[in-house]
Design an enzyme around this catalytic site. Structure first.
Site, PDB file in Angstrom:
ATOM      1  N   HIS A 161      14.464   5.533   4.747  1.00 45.14           N
ATOM      2  CA  HIS A 161      13.754   6.404   3.995  1.00 45.14           C
ATOM      3  C   HIS A 161      14.813   7.499   3.588  1.00 45.14           C
ATOM      4  O   HIS A 161      14.572   8.659   3.048  1.00 45.14           O
ATOM      5  CB  HIS A 161      12.813   7.134   4.927  1.00 45.14           C
ATOM      6  N   GLY A 166       8.451   6.667  -0.479  1.00 45.97           N
ATOM      7  CA  GLY A 166       7.412   5.492  -0.538  1.00 45.97           C
ATOM      8  C   GLY A 166       7.265   4.890  -2.092  1.00 45.97           C
ATOM      9  O   GLY A 166       7.309   3.885  -2.369  1.00 45.97           O
ATOM     10  N   ARG A 260     -10.458  12.887  -2.135  1.00 43.84           N
ATOM     11  CA  ARG A 260     -10.557  12.185  -0.902  1.00 43.84           C
ATOM     12  C   ARG A 260      -9.636  12.727   0.236  1.00 43.84           C
ATOM     13  O   ARG A 260      -9.948  12.522   1.280  1.00 43.84           O
ATOM     14  CB  ARG A 260     -10.318  10.615  -1.117  1.00 43.84           C
ATOM     15  N   ASP A 291       4.012  14.238  -2.683  1.00 43.61           N
ATOM     16  CA  ASP A 291       4.956  13.820  -3.654  1.00 43.61           C
ATOM     17  C   ASP A 291       5.357  14.827  -4.789  1.00 43.61           C
ATOM     18  O   ASP A 291       4.366  15.145  -5.673  1.00 43.61           O
ATOM     19  CB  ASP A 291       4.308  12.451  -4.403  1.00 43.61           C
ATOM     20  N   ARG A 295       5.219  17.864 -10.024  1.00 45.02           N
ATOM     21  CA  ARG A 295       4.829  19.319  -9.660  1.00 45.02           C
ATOM     22  C   ARG A 295       6.263  19.876  -9.984  1.00 45.02           C
ATOM     23  O   ARG A 295       6.560  21.142  -9.937  1.00 45.02           O
ATOM     24  CB  ARG A 295       4.704  19.302  -8.356  1.00 45.02           C
ATOM     25  N   ASP A 311       7.394  17.665   2.931  1.00 47.05           N
ATOM     26  CA  ASP A 311       6.532  17.887   3.952  1.00 47.05           C
ATOM     27  C   ASP A 311       6.005  19.374   3.645  1.00 47.05           C
ATOM     28  O   ASP A 311       6.921  20.189   3.887  1.00 47.05           O
ATOM     29  CB  ASP A 311       6.985  17.670   5.412  1.00 47.05           C
ATOM     30  N   SER A 381      -0.452  10.158   2.733  1.00 49.04           N
ATOM     31  CA  SER A 381      -1.420   9.330   1.790  1.00 49.04           C
ATOM     32  C   SER A 381      -0.607   8.320   0.945  1.00 49.04           C
ATOM     33  O   SER A 381       0.512   8.369   0.357  1.00 49.04           O
ATOM     34  CB  SER A 381      -1.914  10.409   0.638  1.00 49.04           C
ATOM     35  N   ASP A 391       3.580 -10.277  -6.452  1.00 50.79           N
ATOM     36  CA  ASP A 391       3.519 -12.003  -6.705  1.00 50.79           C
ATOM     37  C   ASP A 391       5.031 -12.323  -6.594  1.00 50.79           C
ATOM     38  O   ASP A 391       5.470 -12.096  -8.008  1.00 50.79           O
ATOM     39  CB  ASP A 391       2.567 -12.242  -7.776  1.00 50.79           C
TER      40      ASP A 391
HETATM   41  N1  COA Z   1      -3.842   6.673  -9.582  1.00 53.13           N
HETATM   42  C1  COA Z   1      -4.853   7.108  -9.429  1.00 53.13           C
HETATM   43  N2  COA Z   1      -5.736   8.020  -8.840  1.00 53.13           N
HETATM   44  C2  COA Z   1      -4.884   9.122  -8.881  1.00 53.13           C
HETATM   45  C3  COA Z   1      -3.281   9.225  -9.253  1.00 53.13           C
HETATM   46  C4  COA Z   1      -2.934   7.989  -9.334  1.00 53.13           C
HETATM   47  N3  COA Z   1      -1.555   7.630  -9.741  1.00 53.13           N
HETATM   48  N4  COA Z   1      -2.962  10.314  -8.780  1.00 53.13           N
HETATM   49  C5  COA Z   1      -4.044  11.136  -8.361  1.00 53.13           C
HETATM   50  N5  COA Z   1      -5.237  10.598  -8.402  1.00 53.13           N
HETATM   51  C6  COA Z   1      -6.421  11.040  -8.085  1.00 53.13           C
HETATM   52  C7  COA Z   1      -6.457  10.931  -6.530  1.00 53.13           C
HETATM   53  O1  COA Z   1      -6.777   9.713  -6.091  1.00 53.13           O
HETATM   54  C8  COA Z   1      -7.663  12.197  -6.383  1.00 53.13           C
HETATM   55  O2  COA Z   1      -8.987  11.733  -6.721  1.00 53.13           O
HETATM   56  P1  COA Z   1      -9.817  11.099  -5.380  1.00 53.13           P
HETATM   57  O3  COA Z   1     -10.591  12.567  -4.913  1.00 53.13           O
HETATM   58  O4  COA Z   1     -10.944  10.175  -5.898  1.00 53.13           O
HETATM   59  O5  COA Z   1      -8.973  10.614  -4.395  1.00 53.13           O
HETATM   60  C9  COA Z   1      -7.288  13.092  -7.663  1.00 53.13           C
HETATM   61  O6  COA Z   1      -6.588  12.234  -8.610  1.00 53.13           O
HETATM   62  C10 COA Z   1      -6.389  14.175  -7.273  1.00 53.13           C
HETATM   63  O7  COA Z   1      -5.171  13.820  -6.863  1.00 53.13           O
HETATM   64  P2  COA Z   1      -4.145  14.641  -6.152  1.00 53.13           P
HETATM   65  O8  COA Z   1      -3.813  15.807  -7.239  1.00 53.13           O
HETATM   66  O9  COA Z   1      -2.951  13.962  -6.075  1.00 53.13           O
HETATM   67  O10 COA Z   1      -4.639  15.501  -4.931  1.00 53.13           O
HETATM   68  P3  COA Z   1      -5.088  14.578  -3.361  1.00 53.13           P
HETATM   69  O11 COA Z   1      -5.596  15.824  -2.702  1.00 53.13           O
HETATM   70  O12 COA Z   1      -5.850  13.531  -3.829  1.00 53.13           O
HETATM   71  O13 COA Z   1      -3.672  14.156  -2.720  1.00 53.13           O
HETATM   72  C11 COA Z   1      -1.476  14.748  -2.083  1.00 53.13           C
HETATM   73  C12 COA Z   1      -2.783  15.311  -2.443  1.00 53.13           C
HETATM   74  C13 COA Z   1      -0.407  15.657  -1.505  1.00 53.13           C
HETATM   75  C14 COA Z   1      -1.713  13.614  -0.741  1.00 53.13           C
HETATM   76  C15 COA Z   1      -1.224  13.711  -3.263  1.00 53.13           C
HETATM   77  O14 COA Z   1      -0.927  14.558  -4.385  1.00 53.13           O
HETATM   78  C16 COA Z   1       0.415  13.150  -3.328  1.00 53.13           C
HETATM   79  O15 COA Z   1       1.365  13.536  -3.215  1.00 53.13           O
HETATM   80  N6  COA Z   1       0.328  11.578  -2.850  1.00 53.13           N
HETATM   81  C17 COA Z   1       1.517  11.132  -2.610  1.00 53.13           C
HETATM   82  C18 COA Z   1       2.011  11.204  -1.248  1.00 53.13           C
HETATM   83  C19 COA Z   1       3.374  10.155  -1.063  1.00 53.13           C
HETATM   84  O16 COA Z   1       4.142  10.135  -1.783  1.00 53.13           O
HETATM   85  N7  COA Z   1       2.980   9.407  -0.059  1.00 53.13           N
HETATM   86  C20 COA Z   1       4.116   8.559   0.602  1.00 53.13           C
HETATM   87  C21 COA Z   1       5.162   9.010   1.382  1.00 53.13           C
HETATM   88  S1  COA Z   1       6.669   8.261   1.584  1.00 53.13           S
END
Ligand code: COA
Length: 446
Positions: A161, A166, A260, A291, A295, A311, A381, A391
């Site tokens: 990491h 991720g 969600r 992520d 942004r 974070d 998340s 695959d």
């Molecule tokens: N594919 C499908 N759906 C997506 C998407 C994608 N690429 N990106 C966003 N969405 C959907 C989300 O699922 C969410 O809908 P839901 O309520 O049905 O779940 C909606 O669009 C809003 O998403 P987002 O703006 O990302 O807000 P969030 O509250 O769902 O999530 C975070 C907030 C901070 C967790 C998210 O923006 C994020 O950064 N995720 C990645 C975290 C990451 O990198 N994890 C690995 C760490 S090593």
């Protein structure tokens, strides 16, 4: 989830180098690369290859090694090694030293160990990394191919990491799988990390302060305690909790219009406070991994190959979180995530750059990682990460597992492999509080 402990015998360990010459030199790491989680994160995929792949017995290992070697050409940072350069700072030497490929055999059948659900898998099935060795001896990508008695196999991939997050790690795995299937690379990694280096000279505005970045300060302690040493020592256990589609809909209704992630993390934060029996005056923080690719301004490409996750922290007191409706906690989560703007990220980089030593922000040291456990909590998340369906030529995985690297208060949200709209929560929590967590987690959804 099945839990039988397997016996695993190691059969060989190989170094896999890029199949063609790659750029050799030192790559500066971003401030994000050098802070927070610097250890390897393992994931494992289980396969049931058809008979045609089982003879000769070397066919699968040869295919994996050969394609890995090709994948390490475009993804050459993963073939390099890290080096400490003082004050907790790291440099990445892109020196084609290679990835580690381990072969092992397990005395169990795949059926004894996994079904179609997500599971935690024992450390024997994942490559082990000895962090007591000098960091420049540690491969950044390790793979363990484990054959089971039945002909099934596990491919565990552990990626540092400190080099990628991720989203980037899953991009690598997906392209490696394409090469193993003899298909061309689909999306070339974006290797320029300079966007996350501090501006030279610093941005023309008031210098950032640690007060604006509580994630770099000390998280709240249990009321009446002066450190978290006792909490760190407490025994933990892990579990997977499923949220069905209808439970998800119910939770979202209770939250009142949040995503969600916001809804589930708010619910889990409250559940953790309840299960731990925290006092009403107890301050608590929720750590959220964001992520930043979309942004930043301009946005970073999705294929940015480095660490763009950042974070942030939602803060509250139990006396607010518990009596108020779920929407209160979900709003706290949303507000914390919304802080992550281009300017906030860039100021955060300036702030880290101005720190004399980064050691205290890193999880790799013996003193212990930043402790996110009682009274705090972390929800990561993976809901939108392309983390499955890989695959390598013998069909997609039958199931996926996580490593056992989680600590008290760590949780990960994953889409259910059933693809039915349900969500799986991988959780590590203190043994003494786990039963109460499960009880409140489900009871409070209704
Ligand atoms: N594919 C499908 N759906 C997506 C998407 C994608 N690429 N990106 C966003 N969405 C959907 C989300 O699922 C969410 O809908 P839901 O309520 O049905 O779940 C909606 O669009 C809003 O998403 P987002 O703006 O990302 O807000 P969030 O509250 O769902 O999530 C975070 C907030 C901070 C967790 C998210 O923006 C994020 O950064 N995720 C990645 C975290 C990451 O990198 N994890 C690995 C760490 S090593």
């Amino acid at each position: 989830m099945k839990v039988n402990m397997p016996t695993v015998a190691f059969k060989g360990s190989y170094t896999v180098k890029p199949s063609e010459p790659t750029w050799i030199g030192s790559m500066g790491l971003s401030e994000w690369d050098q802070t927070s989680c610097l250890t390897h994160v393992p994931v494992i995929y289980f396969y049931l290859p058809p008979g045609s792949w089982l003879s000769p017995p070397t066919a699968i290992a040869d295919t994996l090694k050969h394609s890995l070697s090709r994948a390490l050409v475009p993804f050459y940072p993963l073939a390099g090694r890290l080096q400490w350069i003082g004050h907790g700072r790291l440099l990445l030497h892109c020196n084609a030293a290679g990835a580690r490929f381990i072969e092992a055999e397990c005395d169990s059948n795949l059926d004894d160990l996994v079904d179609s659900s997500l599971s935690f898998q024992p450390s024997e099935l994942h490559p082990s990394v000895d962090y007591s060795l000098p960091i420049d001896e540690l491969p950044l990508c390790l793979v363990q191919l484990t054959r089971f008695k039945c002909g099934g196999l596990g491919i565990s991939i552990a990626i540092s990491h400190a080099v990628v997050d991720g989203p980037a790690a899953f991009h690598f795995i997906s392209e490696w799988a394409r090469l193993a299937r003899d298909e061309p690379l689909q999306v070339t990694p974006f290797l320029d990390r300079s966007v996350f280096r501090a501006a030279q000279p610093p941005l023309a505005r008031a210098p950032p302060s640690l007060d604006d970045y509580p994630q770099y300060g000390r998280l709240p302690l249990l009321v009446g305690q002066w450190d978290n040493l006792e909490e760190r020592e407490k025994k933990t256990t892990k579990t997977m909790l499923k949220i069905s589609k209808s439970q998800m809909e119910q939770l979202k209704k209770m939250g009142g219009g949040f995503s969600r992630y916001e809804t589930i993390s708010g619910h889990m934060w409250r559940t953790a406070c309840k299960a731990r029996g925290l006092k009403m005056e107890q301050p608590t923080s929720l750590v959220i991994v964001v992520d930043s690719r979309s942004r930043m301004r301009p946005q970073l490409p999705r294929e940015f190959f480095g660490t763009a996750t950042f974070d942030v922290i939602a803060q509250s007191v139990v006396g607010d979180l518990l009596p108020k409706p779920l929407g209160f906690a979900a709003r706290k989560v949303r507000e914390a995530v919304q802080k992550v703007t281009d300017e906030y990220v860039r100021s955060g980089i300036e702030l880290l750059k101005s720190q004399k030593d980064l050691t205290k922000f890193q999880d790799i040291h013996k003193e212990g990682p930043p402790f996110l456990g009682n009274p705090n909590f972390e929800v990561v998340s993976w809901l939108t990460l392309p983390m499955d369906g890989f695959d390598f030529g013998w069909g997609k995985e039958v199931s996926m597992g996580l490593g056992s690297h989680m600590l008290d208060g760590n949780s990960v949200l994953l889409p259910s492999p059933e693809g039915d709209g349900s969500v799986v929560v991988a959780l590590c929590f203190q043994v003494d509080h786990m039963d109460a967590f499960k009880k409140h987690f489900y009871e409070d959804m209704i």
